[in-house]
Design an enzyme around this catalytic site. Structure first.
Site, PDB file in Angstrom:
ATOM      1  N   SER A 219       0.857  -1.184   0.000  1.00 50.63           N
ATOM      2  CA  SER A 219       0.000   0.000   0.000  1.00 50.63           C
ATOM      3  C   SER A 219       0.892   1.234   0.000  1.00 50.63           C
ATOM      4  O   SER A 219       1.650   1.444   0.944  1.00 50.63           O
ATOM      5  CB  SER A 219      -0.898  -0.029   1.240  1.00 50.63           C
ATOM      6  OG  SER A 219      -1.753   1.078   1.278  1.00 50.63           O
ATOM      7  N   HIS A 299      -6.852   1.189  11.596  1.00 49.83           N
ATOM      8  CA  HIS A 299      -7.162   1.232  10.167  1.00 49.83           C
ATOM      9  C   HIS A 299      -8.403   2.059   9.886  1.00 49.83           C
ATOM     10  O   HIS A 299      -8.485   2.727   8.855  1.00 49.83           O
ATOM     11  CB  HIS A 299      -7.343  -0.164   9.574  1.00 49.83           C
ATOM     12  CG  HIS A 299      -7.475  -0.122   8.080  1.00 49.83           C
ATOM     13  ND1 HIS A 299      -8.701  -0.101   7.445  1.00 49.83           N
ATOM     14  CD2 HIS A 299      -6.541  -0.022   7.097  1.00 49.83           C
ATOM     15  CE1 HIS A 299      -8.508  -0.016   6.136  1.00 49.83           C
ATOM     16  NE2 HIS A 299      -7.209   0.028   5.908  1.00 49.83           N
ATOM     17  N   HIS A 320      -2.738   0.687  -3.930  1.00 53.53           N
ATOM     18  CA  HIS A 320      -2.345  -0.569  -3.294  1.00 53.53           C
ATOM     19  C   HIS A 320      -2.423  -1.715  -4.293  1.00 53.53           C
ATOM     20  O   HIS A 320      -3.033  -1.606  -5.351  1.00 53.53           O
ATOM     21  CB  HIS A 320      -3.139  -0.853  -2.010  1.00 53.53           C
ATOM     22  CG  HIS A 320      -4.443  -1.559  -2.177  1.00 53.53           C
ATOM     23  ND1 HIS A 320      -5.439  -1.495  -1.247  1.00 53.53           N
ATOM     24  CD2 HIS A 320      -4.947  -2.383  -3.146  1.00 53.53           C
ATOM     25  CE1 HIS A 320      -6.461  -2.232  -1.618  1.00 53.53           C
ATOM     26  NE2 HIS A 320      -6.188  -2.781  -2.774  1.00 53.53           N
TER      27      HIS A 320
END
Length: 352
Positions: A219, A299, A320
């Site tokens: 990512s 997250h 990503h």
């Protein structure tokens, strides 16, 4: 609006998507496309481990040697260089190469120049650690997502083109829905990581056998061309939240199913930092990665921040790539690395 799954990889679904057919994403995103010739890619993470300034120049020389070997016949189509400090305080340089032809990668890996260097007794006495973590997902086993359409990094650099705006993003479960294989397969893991040669506690040469459907996520963030406002957005708002999440996984990811997490900064051949970074995470399964992404506060903060700014991005490049791979298409080999490096920490001794 296109599906993230290319036409030639479509098949009748036995597993449904997480959203209805009429779903419309909240902002545009794109994926990398390749023609039917692309059957499989190789993602090679080749590392040099050292500790402290005294070993830095020797480590950089070793990194440059690996880069020079990419000029041999059958070297990768693209590569990048990174640095990170791991949970044990060791510095790590990684040379990351991508091949679009697994046979070419195999020839490169087995070439005398590459093989002789890796197997040489000299590697054991230099005071440096080395590792190879290689995954070769089939075309149906990886997905990509970009907030931009040109000069795609990572696996996108070996693909042929960029899609139009895609449907499958902006909702929990969209990562899985972008995998062609998700149409018919849950991508469940098999077995455990196993030590098949050597002893991680003793160092030296260690070989780990993986298992089917290890998930690998890269990512990335590129702020090299961003202007003042977007640089501030990244450095002051996105990065602190991202750093917290990635450090959490690095230090506390084991119970969550995260085998290894490295938040890396891109460098040049002399080790100077570039304004580019990415996270590379190995997970027991895609489901374990999804569970963390959908439920963990670290997250969720990253996701909320991205959603808030995504539609207005100009020169800040976020992307990503996520893959799963078969055990037979994985290589995890280590020389002189500390026992928490990569797959070493969670591997069990294979039964005899």
């Amino acid at each position: 609006m296109e599906s993230a799954i290319d036409t030639h990889l479509k098949c009748p679904r036995t597993l449904s998507r997480r959203v209805p057919e009429e779903y419309q994403p909240p902002f545009p995103m794109w994926v990398a496309r390749a023609d039917e010739q692309l059957q499989q890619v190789v993602m090679g993470y080749l590392g040099v481990q050292y500790r402290g300034e005294a070993q830095r120049e020797a480590a950089l020389q070793a990194m440059r040697h690996i880069v020079s070997s990419f000029s041999l016949p059958d070297g990768p189509q693209t590569h990048d260089l990174t640095h990170h400090t791991d949970s044990s305080g060791f510095d790590n340089l990684m040379v990351v190469g991508y091949w679009k032809d697994p046979a070419a990668h195999c020839r490169w890996l087995r070439s005398a120049e590459v093989n002789d260097w890796w197997t040489s007794q000299d590697r054991l006495g230099e005071g440096l650690g080395y590792f190879r973590e290689i995954s070769a997902p089939r075309a149906e086993q990886f997905e990509t997502l970009y907030a931009f359409q040109d000069n795609l990094p990572g696996v996108g650099a070996v693909m042929d083109s960029t899609s139009g705006e895609i449907e499958e993003h902006g909702y929990w479960g969209s990562m899985r829905d972008r995998f062609p294989i998700s149409q018919t397969d849950w991508m469940k893991p098999t077995n455990e990581l196993q030590v098949v040669a050597g002893d991680p506690a003793k160092g030296g040469r260690v070989v780990i056998m993986g298992h089917d459907n290890i998930a690998l996520i890269r990512s990335g963030q590129d702020w090299a061309d961003a202007e003042a406002e977007e640089r501030s957005l990244y450095l002051d708002e996105i990065l602190p939240t991202l750093q917290d999440g990635m450090d959490f996984l690095r230090d506390n990811g084991q119970p969550l199913g995260c085998y290894s997490n490295r938040f890396v900064r891109n460098i040049d051949l002399d080790g100077n930092f570039l304004d580019v970074s990415y996270n590379i995470g190995h997970w027991r399964s895609l489901e374990k990665l999804e569970r963390w992404a959908e439920s963990h506060p670290t997250h969720l903060r990253i996701f909320v921040t991205f959603f808030r700014v995504a539609a207005g991005l100009k020169k800040l490049r976020l992307y990503h790539e996520v893959s799963v791979s078969d055990a037979k298409s994985q290589v995890f080999e280590y020389i002189n690395c500390h026992p928490h490096t990569g797959m070493l920490r969670d591997a069990v001794v294979a039964p005899t």
